[in-house]
Write an enzyme that holds these catalytic residues in place. Structure first.
Site, PDB file in Angstrom:
ATOM      1  N   HIS A 165      14.433  -9.128  -4.525  1.00 15.21           N
ATOM      2  CA  HIS A 165      15.105  -9.088  -5.162  1.00 15.21           C
ATOM      3  C   HIS A 165      16.689  -8.765  -5.091  1.00 15.21           C
ATOM      4  O   HIS A 165      16.015  -7.763  -4.738  1.00 15.21           O
ATOM      5  CB  HIS A 165      15.067  -9.989  -6.623  1.00 15.21           C
ATOM      6  CG  HIS A 165      14.731  -8.933  -7.575  1.00 15.21           C
ATOM      7  ND1 HIS A 165      15.072  -7.782  -7.637  1.00 15.21           N
ATOM      8  CD2 HIS A 165      12.960  -8.358  -7.316  1.00 15.21           C
ATOM      9  CE1 HIS A 165      13.734  -6.830  -8.426  1.00 15.21           C
ATOM     10  NE2 HIS A 165      12.844  -6.853  -8.138  1.00 15.21           N
ATOM     11  N   CYS A 181       7.734  -5.605  -7.233  1.00 14.34           N
ATOM     12  CA  CYS A 181       8.840  -6.813  -6.542  1.00 14.34           C
ATOM     13  C   CYS A 181       9.981  -5.421  -5.697  1.00 14.34           C
ATOM     14  O   CYS A 181      10.014  -4.082  -5.714  1.00 14.34           O
ATOM     15  CB  CYS A 181       9.429  -6.956  -7.650  1.00 14.34           C
ATOM     16  SG  CYS A 181       8.986  -8.541  -8.016  1.00 14.34           S
TER      17      CYS A 181
END
Length: 205
Positions: A165, A181
């Protein structure tokens, strides 16, 4: 004679330009970090002078047996490679999970979202009660933790909970700061999003 000299000079200049692109892929994307509008949001420019050259998007030599379209994440080097084939890849600088939140494995991109809603998992809210206000989801925007794009990683067990992301925190690239992440500069995650297909293999090592 004068024409011949001009022709030689032109050929030398062209060769120099081509050589520069081949050896310095970062220069190919130097203009990609300016401010830009995307879906109504104004992304701020990235101060390239403060972003180490190794973490800027560039085409590099990369030998692998993985097929083109595969994403390979090198958490140690803080680099993400999008395999192009022909021994080349687009390399991006990334931020990775901090100590205790690292992970490795193989997954696939199950879905992609532009300007996604971010919903912190229960375990994160437990660690940071201040995030409880986003239990129902944090709307898209420049301050959203998932940034401009998100690619959701699933394996045989389903949703891994991990994402590729964007992030507004460009200064975190090259560091281990996330909850696991893989984060990229917003301008870079938009570029990666446009290349990666749903179903693409993602290897994190």
């Amino acid at each position: 004679m004068k024409f011949r000299s001009l022709l030689v000079a032109g050929l030398l200049a062209a060769a120099t330009a081509i050589s520069g692109c081949a050896t310095d892929g970062a220069s190919m994307f130097a203009n990609s970090y300016g401010g830009k509008k995307d879906a109504g949001y104004q992304l701020p420019a990235i101060p390239l002078a403060k972003l180490p050259k190794e973490y800027r998007r560039q085409v590099v030599r990369y030998d692998t047996t993985e097929v083109p379209g595969t994403v390979i994440v090198d958490t140690g080097a803080k680099h993400l490679y999008y395999v192009m084939g022909g021994g080349k890849a687009v390399r991006y600088g990334i931020g990775v999970g901090r100590e205790g939140f690292e992970w490795k494995g193989t997954s696939r991109v199950a879905m992609k979202k532009e300007w996604p809603v971010w919903t912190p998992p229960a375990a994160m809210i437990k660690r940071r009660p201040d995030l409880a206000k986003y239990r129902g989801g944090m709307g898209p925007g420049l301050d959203n933790a998932l940034g401009a794009r998100a690619m959701y990683l699933f394996n045989k067990g389903g949703d891994t909970g991990y994402r590729l992301h964007g992030t507004p925190e460009w200064w975190s690239i090259g560091k281990a700061m996330s909850s696991g992440c893989i984060r990229l500069i917003n301008q870079d995650v938009i570029d990666l999003y446009n290349r990666v297909e749903v179903g693409a293999k993602v290897i994190v090592k």
